[in-house]
Design an enzyme around this catalytic site. Structure first.
Site, mmCIF file in Angstrom:
data_model
loop_
_atom_site.group_PDB
_atom_site.id
_atom_site.type_symbol
_atom_site.label_atom_id
_atom_site.label_comp_id
_atom_site.label_asym_id
_atom_site.label_seq_id
_atom_site.Cartn_x
_atom_site.Cartn_y
_atom_site.Cartn_z
ATOM 1 N N ARG A 1 -0.356 -8.829 -4.574
ATOM 2 C CA ARG A 1 0.525 -9.094 -3.441
ATOM 3 C C ARG A 1 1.386 -10.334 -3.636
ATOM 4 N NH1 ARG A 1 -3.188 -8.661 1.721
ATOM 5 N NH2 ARG A 1 -2.387 -10.727 2.141
ATOM 6 N N GLY B 1 -4.835 -0.994 -1.706
ATOM 7 C CA GLY B 1 -4.190 0.214 -1.185
ATOM 8 C C GLY B 1 -4.812 0.771 0.081
ATOM 9 N N ARG B 2 -5.888 0.127 0.547
ATOM 10 C CA ARG B 2 -6.621 0.606 1.733
ATOM 11 C C ARG B 2 -7.020 2.072 1.569
ATOM 12 N NH1 ARG B 2 -4.148 -0.949 7.343
ATOM 13 N NH2 ARG B 2 -2.486 0.365 6.567
ATOM 14 N N ASP C 1 0.816 -1.231 0.000
ATOM 15 C CA ASP C 1 0.000 0.000 0.000
ATOM 16 C C ASP C 1 0.843 1.272 0.000
ATOM 17 O OD1 ASP C 1 -2.085 -1.784 0.253
ATOM 18 O OD2 ASP C 1 -2.266 -1.530 2.417
HETATM 19 O O1 F6P Z 1 -2.406 -3.959 3.361
HETATM 20 C C1 F6P Z 1 -2.272 -4.771 2.248
HETATM 21 C C2 F6P Z 1 -3.604 -5.162 1.686
HETATM 22 O O2 F6P Z 1 -3.371 -5.990 0.568
HETATM 23 C C3 F6P Z 1 -4.536 -4.020 1.344
HETATM 24 O O3 F6P Z 1 -4.210 -3.376 0.142
HETATM 25 C C4 F6P Z 1 -5.863 -4.718 1.321
HETATM 26 O O4 F6P Z 1 -6.913 -3.815 1.585
HETATM 27 C C5 F6P Z 1 -5.723 -5.719 2.433
HETATM 28 O O5 F6P Z 1 -4.339 -5.924 2.625
HETATM 29 C C6 F6P Z 1 -6.385 -7.032 2.164
HETATM 30 O O6 F6P Z 1 -6.304 -7.805 3.319
HETATM 31 P P1 F6P Z 1 -6.603 -9.357 3.367
HETATM 32 O O7 F6P Z 1 -5.374 -10.064 2.838
HETATM 33 O O8 F6P Z 1 -6.854 -9.630 4.801
HETATM 34 O O9 F6P Z 1 -7.796 -9.622 2.481
#
Ligand code: F6P
Length: 360
Positions: A277, A173-174, A130
């Site tokens: 990711r 990106g939150r 992010d």
């Molecule tokens: O903080 C990284 C991130 O990939 C954010 O961009 C996203 O909102 C969140 O984590 C998703 O989280 P999870 O893996 O718990 O679905």
């Protein structure tokens, strides 16, 4: 010297490169013994650790994920309603650790900060796709995510162009729009929607209609945290066991439905989700993670605890943990790329955000 390494929060490309740098640096230069904590703070709570040898930290530079595993739902400060920080501290002492290197985002740094206050010798290493961690110019993982989104935009462009469609791409990106901004610039987007600039749907429709008459297709990049003026970010799900309960997502589809009421072009929406990711880190992120990992090893060797390694002007330095804990870094409106994007005719969905008066 006995040093623990823990990776907390969401994973990102480059974590293994950072683990490798911390471990190899401490083993080569200080003959340290490295203990890997499994699955983030869950490993400290449930007493799951394993020794990390030099050879186990070899061959992981280019791999995605984290060899130690991670968790974004296990905080010792509130584990199933209980504060287990004293228990975790006792386990840290039982392991005979001289220091603990914590690799994580803002949530992980907040936990590390509290554990540091009760006496654990902690050094933080920031990571997140992010790029929203306070105190550092950038975090590793971000460059890889931007590359993945840019590649997706290149692909959406050719199909969008062929079908004369409006193509929407939702990024992660939150509450910060860094991934959308940078990939939108790199991928030649026509509209970039970020949380920092709430959008006006009529303005977005206007741009699409204009593009339909001139170029017949449009590319919109929308950050998952983007919201309409006087609206709110779209929540995908709520996870009660997680320290950060809210998971954003779905704004791309919502935008499609809104635009369908206002424009004639066909619209398609894609959300890349966790693809952003995963996988191998870019060369930039491998080098970045190696540099911050080595800086963390130096802090451990110098016994400078309660600090986080940050990158400023392409140099590693460090700040107190509490300056990185629980704080987010948004895109400032005078950001160079944002202003240059405006000057290139890219819309941010707000007619009041105007062309810069100065050039960069
Ligand atoms: O903080 C990284 C991130 O990939 C954010 O961009 C996203 O909102 C969140 O984590 C998703 O989280 P999870 O893996 O718990 O679905």
């Amino acid at each position: 010297m006995r040093v623990g390494i823990l990776t907390g929060g969401g994973d990102c490309p480059g974590i293994n490169a950072a683990i490798r740098a911390v471990a190899k640096n401490l083993i080569i230069n200080y003959k340290a013994e490295i203990i890997g904590i499994e699955d983030g703070f869950a490993g400290l709570i449930e007493e799951r650790v394993r020794p990390l040898s030099y050879s186990q930290c070899s061959g992981i530079l280019s791999t995605g994920g984290t060899i130690l595993g991670t968790s974004n739902s296990a905080s010792p400060l509130n584990y199933k309603g209980q504060d287990l920080s004293v228990q975790v501290f006792a386990y840290y002492q039982k392991l005979g650790l001289d220091a603990l290197v914590v690799i994580g985002g803002d949530g992980t740094m907040s936990i590390a900060n509290e554990l540091s206050k009760i006496g654990m010798n902690i050094v933080g290493v920031p990571k997140t796709i992010d790029n929203d961690l306070a105190g550092t110019d950038q975090t590793f993982g971000f460059d890889t995510a931007v590359s993945i989104v840019t590649d997706a935009l290149d692909r959406l462009r050719t199909t969008g162009q062929s079908h004369k469609r409006v193509m929407i791409l939702e990024t992660m990106g939150r509450y910060a729009g860094w991934i959308a901004l940078q990939s939108g610039m790199a991928g030649g987007a026509d509209v970039i929607l970020v949380p920092e600039i709430p959008y006006d749907i009529d303005e977005v429709a206007k741009i699409c209609n204009l593009r339909a008459s001139e170029k017949q297709f449009s590319i919109i990049v929308v950050a998952e945290g983007a919201m309409q003026k006087s609206g709110e970010a779209v929540v995908r799900e709520t996870i009660m066991s997680s320290p950060d309960t809210v998971r954003l997502g779905g704004v791309g589809n919502m935008l499609k439905l809104q635009l369908e009421q206002k424009i004639d072009s066909e619209i398609r929406s894609t959300a890349l989700g966790h693809i952003q990711r995963g996988g191998s880190p870019t060369a930039f992120d491998r080098i970045f993670a190696s540099n911050v990992g080595c800086a963390a090893a130096s802090l451990v060797a110098e016994k400078r605890f309660g600090r986080v390694v940050v990158m400023r002007n392409n140099q590693t330095t460090d700040i107190p943990l509490d300056q990185a804990a629980n704080k987010a870094r948004s895109i400032p409106l005078d950001n160079m790329t944002l202003r240059n994007a405006l000057s290139l005719g890219i819309s941010f969905g707000d007619p009041d955000i105007v062309l810069p008066s100065q050039s960069f």
